[in-house]
Design an enzyme around this catalytic site. Structure first.
Site, PDB file in Angstrom:
ATOM      1  N   SER A 118      30.161  70.727  66.146  1.00  9.73           N
ATOM      2  CA  SER A 118      31.550  70.450  66.506  1.00  9.73           C
ATOM      3  C   SER A 118      32.042  71.438  67.550  1.00  9.73           C
ATOM      4  CB  SER A 118      32.411  70.572  65.244  1.00  9.73           C
ATOM      5  OG  SER A 118      33.767  70.639  65.587  1.00  9.73           O
ATOM      6  N   TYR A 142      35.808  75.588  58.667  1.00  8.33           N
ATOM      7  CA  TYR A 142      34.974  74.424  59.025  1.00  8.33           C
ATOM      8  C   TYR A 142      34.095  74.753  60.243  1.00  8.33           C
ATOM      9  CZ  TYR A 142      33.906  69.999  61.342  1.00  8.33           C
ATOM     10  OH  TYR A 142      33.268  68.974  61.999  1.00  8.33           O
ATOM     11  N   LYS A 146      29.753  75.149  60.773  1.00  7.50           N
ATOM     12  CA  LYS A 146      28.885  74.523  61.788  1.00  7.50           C
ATOM     13  C   LYS A 146      28.111  75.599  62.551  1.00  7.50           C
ATOM     14  CE  LYS A 146      30.092  70.235  61.031  1.00  7.50           C
ATOM     15  NZ  LYS A 146      29.129  69.241  60.530  1.00  7.50           N
TER      16      LYS A 146
HETATM   17  N1  LIG Z   1      34.961  62.785  63.367  1.00  3.39           N
HETATM   18  C1  LIG Z   1      34.985  63.722  64.312  1.00  3.39           C
HETATM   19  O1  LIG Z   1      35.823  63.704  65.239  1.00  3.39           O
HETATM   20  C2  LIG Z   1      33.982  64.840  64.287  1.00  3.39           C
HETATM   21  C3  LIG Z   1      34.056  65.835  65.275  1.00  3.39           C
HETATM   22  C4  LIG Z   1      33.124  66.862  65.267  1.00  3.39           C
HETATM   23  C5  LIG Z   1      32.110  66.875  64.318  1.00  3.39           C
HETATM   24  N2  LIG Z   1      32.073  65.901  63.358  1.00  3.39           N
HETATM   25  C6  LIG Z   1      30.987  65.952  62.378  1.00  3.39           C
HETATM   26  O2  LIG Z   1      30.321  64.708  62.388  1.00  3.39           O
HETATM   27  C7  LIG Z   1      29.787  64.412  61.097  1.00  3.39           C
HETATM   28  C8  LIG Z   1      30.187  63.019  60.689  1.00  3.39           C
HETATM   29  O3  LIG Z   1      31.600  62.923  60.676  1.00  3.39           O
HETATM   30  P1  LIG Z   1      32.313  61.571  60.262  1.00  3.39           P
HETATM   31  O4  LIG Z   1      33.608  61.576  60.985  1.00  3.39           O
HETATM   32  O5  LIG Z   1      31.401  60.423  60.425  1.00  3.39           O
HETATM   33  O6  LIG Z   1      32.584  61.871  58.714  1.00  3.39           O
HETATM   34  P2  LIG Z   1      32.504  60.895  57.442  1.00  3.39           P
HETATM   35  O7  LIG Z   1      33.189  61.604  56.340  1.00  3.39           O
HETATM   36  O8  LIG Z   1      32.970  59.530  57.798  1.00  3.39           O
HETATM   37  O9  LIG Z   1      30.934  60.819  57.155  1.00  3.39           O
HETATM   38  C9  LIG Z   1      30.240  61.751  56.344  1.00  3.39           C
HETATM   39  C10 LIG Z   1      29.271  60.972  55.471  1.00  3.39           C
HETATM   40  O10 LIG Z   1      28.532  61.901  54.683  1.00  3.39           O
HETATM   41  C11 LIG Z   1      28.519  61.472  53.324  1.00  3.39           C
HETATM   42  N3  LIG Z   1      28.369  62.687  52.477  1.00  3.39           N
HETATM   43  C12 LIG Z   1      29.274  63.694  52.327  1.00  3.39           C
HETATM   44  N4  LIG Z   1      28.794  64.616  51.472  1.00  3.39           N
HETATM   45  C13 LIG Z   1      27.556  64.209  51.101  1.00  3.39           C
HETATM   46  C14 LIG Z   1      26.550  64.734  50.238  1.00  3.39           C
HETATM   47  N5  LIG Z   1      26.743  65.891  49.577  1.00  3.39           N
HETATM   48  N6  LIG Z   1      25.391  64.055  50.105  1.00  3.39           N
HETATM   49  C15 LIG Z   1      25.200  62.871  50.740  1.00  3.39           C
HETATM   50  N7  LIG Z   1      26.116  62.309  51.557  1.00  3.39           N
HETATM   51  C16 LIG Z   1      27.276  62.975  51.736  1.00  3.39           C
HETATM   52  C17 LIG Z   1      29.839  60.763  53.131  1.00  3.39           C
HETATM   53  O11 LIG Z   1      29.845  59.852  52.044  1.00  3.39           O
HETATM   54  C18 LIG Z   1      29.978  60.041  54.484  1.00  3.39           C
HETATM   55  O12 LIG Z   1      29.328  58.789  54.464  1.00  3.39           O
HETATM   56  C19 LIG Z   1      30.298  65.528  60.185  1.00  3.39           C
HETATM   57  O13 LIG Z   1      29.267  66.482  60.046  1.00  3.39           O
HETATM   58  C20 LIG Z   1      31.462  66.126  60.952  1.00  3.39           C
HETATM   59  O14 LIG Z   1      31.654  67.475  60.624  1.00  3.39           O
HETATM   60  C21 LIG Z   1      32.973  64.896  63.321  1.00  3.39           C
END
Ligand SMILES: NC(=O)c1ccc[n+]([C@@H]2O[C@H](COP(=O)([O-])OP(=O)(O)OC[C@H]3O[C@@H](n4cnc5c(N)ncnc54)[C@H](O)[C@@H]3O)[C@@H](O)[C@H]2O)c1
Length: 323
Positions: A118, A142, A146
């Site tokens: 991130s 957070y 990362k």
């Molecule tokens: N959305 C954004 O703008 C953004 C920006 C920067 C980084 N990220 C990173 O991208 C990644 C995905 O983000 P997202 O927006 O798709 O989030 P999200 O919450 O939609 O997806 C995360 C998925 O991981 C699963 N999960 C969580 N804990 C778990 C565990 N212990 N075991 C198995 N599965 C588990 C959840 O059920 C979900 O399906 C994350 O690592 C987040 O930190 C997201």
């Protein structure tokens, strides 16, 4: 070439978009997810869903025994503000959970890893646009989780032959332009989904945090990157690892910044009516502007975001929000 891939967290918002692209490219895709914030309906017919918790080695060992060529890792807690309230929860998922996954991969002899990092690793910008050489100084827990994983990845690459791509997303937004992903992001705290939740009546009000920043209209500038562009970059990163690259640390952003008010105006234009909001106090730790340089991803992955137009972004969200 068809390969087997494991997508941890593939039932979530960003992961599901990548899973669709991997399936469309003909790969054998296993999604490993505890469905805590993801949804079964996000997993396409062409992929297999295995329900499990990445913090549990016994859950992971079974899927890793199938020797996937590449592991994608999306599973995390991701709300910066919440991470300051419940850091232990973020430590357990984002740090301990990921280290567990890496240990299980190591035991199984699985060596290629694509990690969702991130822009939060950078903290307040010392200069703009932010490139990968920018100092990393996260301002929330957070972002620290990362960075901690990125540091471990660099060690494991040196010490145990791991190949990895750590992709530092800026603000992921929009939904699949082909309409394949239909489930709303769970518990979203980012601007675009919040705007659409207000527009569709799912949320009462929209607060704009700070109207007195040194920006063109006083509100914060952020870099919004369409999730289909992110997904394409993941497939390209996988291909680089399969070609023998390792230790890729890359920004993924659109390289252009939009203010909060510009985003709200774009959403209103697309939906065809005003979206109400109120300007409130600044939030602690929100820099005025965050904009990426993605020059490195352009060079290494051929990354060239195609769907950054704000109208395209909100248009792609309408269906999912019933608008
Ligand atoms: N959305 C954004 O703008 C953004 C920006 C920067 C980084 N990220 C990173 O991208 C990644 C995905 O983000 P997202 O927006 O798709 O989030 P999200 O919450 O939609 O997806 C995360 C998925 O991981 C699963 N999960 C969580 N804990 C778990 C565990 N212990 N075991 C198995 N599965 C588990 C959840 O059920 C979900 O399906 C994350 O690592 C987040 O930190 C997201």
């Amino acid at each position: 070439m068809t390969i087997g891939v494991l997508v941890v967290g593939g039932a979530g918002y960003i992961g599901s978009h990548v899973v669709h692209d991997l399936v469309a490219a003909g790969h054998r895709v296993t999604v490993f997810d505890d469905l805590s914030t993801g949804a079964r309906d996000n997993v396409p017919d062409g992929a297999r869903l295995v329900r499990g918790d990445m913090r549990r080695a016994e859950d992971l060992d079974a899927v890793l025994a199938e020797q996937p060529e590449v592991v994608f890792h999306f599973a995390a807690r991701k709300a910066a503000g919440e991470s300051m309230q419940v850091p232990h929860d973020y430590a357990a998922h984002n740090i301990a959970g990921t280290l567990n996954l890496l240990e299980c991969m190591h035991r199984a002899g699985v060596t290629r890893f694509v990690f969702s990092s991130s822009a939060a690793v950078y903290g307040s910008p010392a200069y703009l646009p932010i490139d990968e050489s920018h100092p990393t100084n996260p301002e929330n827990y957070y972002g620290y989780t990362k960075l901690a994983i990125e540091q471990n990845l660099a060690w494991f690459a040196r010490l145990s032959g791991l190949s990895y791509a750590s992709l530092r997303y800026f603000n992921a937004t929009g939904y699949d332009l082909a309409g394949r992903v239909t489930v709303r992001e769970c518990g979203a705290a980012n601007l675009c989904p919040v705007v659409m939740e207000v527009a569709s009546g799912l949320r009462e009000s929209l607060d704009v945090f700070g109207g007195d920043y040194d920006t063109r209209d006083g509100t914060c500038v952020r870099d919004y990157v369409h999730v289909n562009d992110l997904a394409a970059a993941h497939v390209a990163a996988m291909e680089r690892l399969l070609d023998g690259d390792s230790c890729l640390v890359l920004n993924l952003g659109s390289e252009s910044g939009s203010t909060v008010l510009e985003m709200i105006a774009a959403a209103s234009r697309v939906i065809g009516r005003e979206i109400p909001y109120r300007v409130v106090e600044r939030r602690a730790g929100d820099p005025a502007s965050l904009v990426a340089s993605s020059a490195k991803a352009r060079e290494i992955l051929g990354f060239s975001p195609r769907h950054g137009d704000l109208d395209v972004i909100f248009e792609s969200m309408r269906g999912v929000y019933g608008l």
